[in-house]
Design a protein around this motif. Structure first.
Motif, mmCIF file in Angstrom:
data_model
loop_
_atom_site.group_PDB
_atom_site.id
_atom_site.type_symbol
_atom_site.label_atom_id
_atom_site.label_comp_id
_atom_site.label_asym_id
_atom_site.label_seq_id
_atom_site.Cartn_x
_atom_site.Cartn_y
_atom_site.Cartn_z
ATOM 1 N N LEU A 175 -8.330 11.200 49.911
ATOM 2 C CA LEU A 175 -6.939 11.424 50.209
ATOM 3 C C LEU A 175 -6.210 10.212 50.772
ATOM 4 N N HIS A 176 -6.814 9.027 50.668
ATOM 5 C CA HIS A 176 -5.982 7.861 50.920
ATOM 6 C C HIS A 176 -5.535 7.287 49.588
ATOM 7 N N GLN A 177 -5.646 8.126 48.554
ATOM 8 C CA GLN A 177 -5.189 7.673 47.246
ATOM 9 C C GLN A 177 -3.671 7.774 47.217
ATOM 10 N N ARG A 178 -3.034 6.723 46.791
ATOM 11 C CA ARG A 178 -1.581 6.765 46.714
ATOM 12 C C ARG A 178 -1.160 7.302 45.357
ATOM 13 N N ARG A 179 -0.294 8.268 45.427
ATOM 14 C CA ARG A 179 0.226 8.813 44.177
ATOM 15 C C ARG A 179 1.354 7.926 43.687
ATOM 16 N N ARG A 180 1.394 7.771 42.391
ATOM 17 C CA ARG A 180 2.446 6.954 41.793
ATOM 18 C C ARG A 180 2.802 7.545 40.444
ATOM 19 N N PRO A 181 3.959 7.188 39.925
ATOM 20 C CA PRO A 181 4.302 7.659 38.576
ATOM 21 C C PRO A 181 3.341 7.040 37.570
ATOM 22 N N PRO A 182 3.038 7.771 36.519
ATOM 23 C CA PRO A 182 2.081 7.270 35.527
ATOM 24 C C PRO A 182 2.682 6.174 34.659
ATOM 25 N N ALA A 183 1.847 5.223 34.266
ATOM 26 C CA ALA A 183 2.275 4.182 33.330
ATOM 27 C C ALA A 183 2.196 4.716 31.905
ATOM 28 N N GLU A 184 2.843 3.995 31.002
ATOM 29 C CA GLU A 184 2.872 4.421 29.597
ATOM 30 C C GLU A 184 1.474 4.626 29.033
ATOM 31 N N GLU A 185 0.604 3.658 29.284
ATOM 32 C CA GLU A 185 -0.739 3.756 28.685
ATOM 33 C C GLU A 185 -1.537 4.887 29.314
ATOM 34 N N GLU A 186 -1.169 5.256 30.540
ATOM 35 C CA GLU A 186 -1.843 6.394 31.166
ATOM 36 C C GLU A 186 -1.347 7.706 30.565
ATOM 37 N N LEU A 187 -0.078 7.758 30.236
ATOM 38 C CA LEU A 187 0.470 8.963 29.604
ATOM 39 C C LEU A 187 -0.203 9.229 28.258
ATOM 40 N N ARG A 188 -0.567 8.160 27.600
ATOM 41 C CA ARG A 188 -1.205 8.329 26.281
ATOM 42 C C ARG A 188 -2.570 8.990 26.380
ATOM 43 N N GLU A 189 -3.155 8.962 27.567
ATOM 44 C CA GLU A 189 -4.476 9.572 27.746
ATOM 45 C C GLU A 189 -4.381 11.055 28.114
ATOM 46 N N ILE A 190 -3.172 11.580 28.168
ATOM 47 C CA ILE A 190 -2.979 12.991 28.516
ATOM 48 C C ILE A 190 -2.725 13.780 27.241
ATOM 49 N N PRO A 191 -3.722 14.534 26.783
ATOM 50 C CA PRO A 191 -3.672 15.096 25.432
ATOM 51 C C PRO A 191 -2.596 16.154 25.227
ATOM 52 N N TRP A 192 -2.278 16.926 26.263
ATOM 53 C CA TRP A 192 -1.369 18.056 26.039
ATOM 54 C C TRP A 192 0.103 17.646 25.998
ATOM 55 N N LEU A 193 0.414 16.431 26.428
ATOM 56 C CA LEU A 193 1.824 16.007 26.393
ATOM 57 C C LEU A 193 2.377 16.025 24.978
ATOM 58 N N ALA A 194 1.508 15.694 24.017
ATOM 59 C CA ALA A 194 1.951 15.627 22.624
ATOM 60 C C ALA A 194 2.303 17.004 22.066
ATOM 61 N N LEU A 195 1.878 18.063 22.736
ATOM 62 C CA LEU A 195 2.106 19.412 22.226
ATOM 63 C C LEU A 195 3.428 19.986 22.732
ATOM 64 N N LEU A 196 4.116 19.256 23.605
ATOM 65 C CA LEU A 196 5.322 19.793 24.230
ATOM 66 C C LEU A 196 6.578 19.409 23.451
ATOM 67 N N GLN A 197 7.626 20.224 23.611
ATOM 68 C CA GLN A 197 8.944 19.873 23.089
ATOM 69 C C GLN A 197 9.521 18.765 23.958
ATOM 70 N N THR A 198 10.545 18.118 23.445
ATOM 71 C CA THR A 198 11.102 16.956 24.147
ATOM 72 C C THR A 198 11.503 17.280 25.587
ATOM 73 N N LYS A 199 12.244 18.374 25.756
ATOM 74 C CA LYS A 199 12.699 18.749 27.092
ATOM 75 C C LYS A 199 11.524 19.021 28.033
ATOM 76 N N GLU A 200 10.566 19.730 27.484
ATOM 77 C CA GLU A 200 9.393 20.075 28.284
ATOM 78 C C GLU A 200 8.622 18.818 28.687
ATOM 79 N N ARG A 201 8.483 17.934 27.718
ATOM 80 C CA ARG A 201 7.729 16.709 28.000
ATOM 81 C C ARG A 201 8.450 15.852 29.043
ATOM 82 N N GLU A 202 9.760 15.794 28.937
ATOM 83 C CA GLU A 202 10.518 15.004 29.910
ATOM 84 C C GLU A 202 10.258 15.492 31.330
#
Length: 242
Positions: free
Chosen positions: A5-32
């Motif tokens: 829990l000393h891990q700092r949370r941060r917004p994901p980078a582009e290349e990290e988003l590509r490793e998330i498989p379910w994002l591709a299944l969402l509609q544009t609004k949902e993905r945003e």
DNA sequence: TCATTAAATTGTT
DNA sequence: AACAATTTAATGA
């Protein structure tokens, strides 16, 4: 044990988003919305991502590295359920019911972990057909994996235990990010299956001789996934009788 | 880019 | 558990 829990949370980078498989299944609004609320953090080897009993705050997945899903029984002995390689997401069952985590998730090595806030998770369940398909598929596949895990635990032949555990880690439905090369050291695999590193090394040599896998530095390449799941290894096998 | 060194991982006993 | 051999990563010229 190292603390967490000393891990700092941060917004994901582009290349990290590509490793998330379910994002591709969402509609544009949902993905945003999902992308806006996703957070990633760096876990060091030994760090806990979540612990048994804590209320669920995020739905987690592995972006890179390797996590271990385990629990402690009443005697305090640790039971390992499975490893979670890149592309694996877990905890949807408890997230749906808003319960507490039922297992510990610990990093076996330095890893990047993504988390979706519980409220966003529920919003997707309520709004996204693609997301629901993913979750249903995920629950179904994991059920099969846990049943297989019980069988693995009953087998005494270490070669077969290693083979089946590897087959589970290469599962393309649960762990789409793995591909045919799994980045895992023999030491890490030993922790997962509960064997010594020497014995794992010996088992891997056998599996390689059978052309089921290829042993590489810092990882394993799969050659025959069905064979890993089903084929009996070696000539002698003590696991046939009950 | 190459050579050197340190660190990580593997293969063996 | 300890050790040597091998591979990768890091450093600096």
């Amino acid at each position: 044990m190292k603390s967490a829990l000393h891990q700092r949370r941060r917004p994901p980078a582009e290349e990290e988003l590509r490793e998330i498989p379910w994002l591709a299944l969402l509609q544009t609004k949902e993905r945003e919305r999902a992308v806006n609320e996703l957070r990633v953090s760096d876990a060091l080897a030994g760090d806990y991502v979540c612990r048994v009993g804590r209320p669920v705050t995020y739905w987690f997945g592995t972006v890179s590295g390797l996590l271990k899903m385990s629990t402690d029984d009443e005697d305090g002995k640790t039971i390992t359920f499975t490893g979670v390689p890149p592309g694996g997401w877990f905890g949807e069952g408890t997230a749906l019911k808003r319960e507490a985590y039922r297992y510990n998730i610990q990093a076996l090595r330095a890893s990047v972990v993504a988390g979706l806030p519980l409220e966003t998770f529920h919003w997707l369940v309520d709004h996204s057909l693609g997301f629901n398909r993913y979750i249903m598929n995920q629950l179904n596949e994991r059920l099969g994996q846990f049943i297989a895990a019980r069988e693995i635990d009953r087998m005494s032949n270490p070669d077969i235990r290693v083979a089946r555990s590897l087959a589970a880690l290469f599962n393309p439905v649960l762990f789409s990010g793995v591909g045919d090369l799994l980045r895992i050291t023999q030491q890490e695999l030993a922790y997962l299956v509960g064997l010594s590193r020497q014995r794992v090394n010996e088992a891997l040599t056998h599996l390689q001789a059978q052309e089921l896998i290829r042993v590489e530095y810092g990882g394993l390449r799969i050659l025959d996934l069905p064979g890993l799941r089903t084929r009996m290894v070696g000539l002698r096998n003590k696991d046939n009788q009950a």
